[in-house]
Scaffold this active site. Sequence first.
Site, PDB file in Angstrom:
ATOM      1  N   TYR A 177      -1.599   9.746   5.563  1.00  0.00           N
ATOM      2  CA  TYR A 177      -1.348   8.314   5.422  1.00  0.00           C
ATOM      3  C   TYR A 177      -2.402   7.504   6.157  1.00  0.00           C
ATOM      4  CZ  TYR A 177       1.105   3.832   5.883  1.00  0.00           C
ATOM      5  OH  TYR A 177       1.442   2.507   5.853  1.00  0.00           O
TER       6      TYR A 177
ATOM      7  N   LYS B 132      -5.162   4.867   4.631  1.00  0.00           N
ATOM      8  CA  LYS B 132      -5.194   3.455   5.022  1.00  0.00           C
ATOM      9  C   LYS B 132      -6.497   3.092   5.725  1.00  0.00           C
ATOM     10  CE  LYS B 132      -1.224   2.210   3.334  1.00  0.00           C
ATOM     11  NZ  LYS B 132      -1.161   1.246   2.214  1.00  0.00           N
TER      12      LYS B 132
END
Length: 271
Positions: free
Chosen positions: A168, A172
């Site tokens: 994740y 990002k």
Amino acid sequence: MAIADVSGKSLEALVSLAGRNYVVTGAGAGIGRAVAMRLAEAGGRVMAADLNVEAAEATASGLPGNGHLAQKVDVTDSASVSAAADAAVKALGGIDGWANIAGVYPVIPTLDMSDDDWNRIIGINLNGTFFGAREAARRMTAAKRPGVIVNTVSTTVHKVPAPGLAAYIAAKGGVEALTRALALEFGPSDIRVLAVGPTLTRTEGTLAQKPFLEQAMGNIGDAHELYGGRLPLGRIAVADDIARVVLFAMSDLGQMMTGGALYIDGGDLVF
């Protein structure tokens, strides 16, 4: 070409999105639904795009104003994203703003992560953002139409809150770098590119992941309450906290801003 100077506009006109058209991915729930609501409330017409088309339809039918529509989109599939962009141009008459909100927040320890897990997380959060930005900019430049693209990043890029977020955070972090690169590339076409960076936000997705986050934090209590309690502002975010900042970014209030990330962090990054 230079971006327009809007200094002479009234505050009401700066906030208004009347006559403008927006695509919001991930609009079936959570932050995406809240963003669609705020853009519509400000006068924009919205395509609510989501893999779950029934949820997208529910969002579109609940928006204030007229002319909104729903569209099924798989952000990991560039052809699907391109088809959504074409549908927006056909139905709305053009695209003035595109909000890349679709994302996943899975907590998976790296040693337990499969290739499929990694590819899914990167595919939705990073690839999906790139596809959306590219297809939006293609339509905006073809129409010689100024526009705004808003991407979604995360405070976790700068402050890792718990184990199990490697994929994740990698995705990002890529989105934040992508935002800067696209701002430079698209600026001469009067297309602004910004990112919004939420702290932990209460949504359907993060509620589903809460047991895994609690395990990663050592099973010491309710993860959302613990996380919010240590923030200077005393709570985690809710979806509308993020939507209001997206509205600012999409409106002429943010006219001279591009390439940056606006963090809605409750003070998460100050310590």
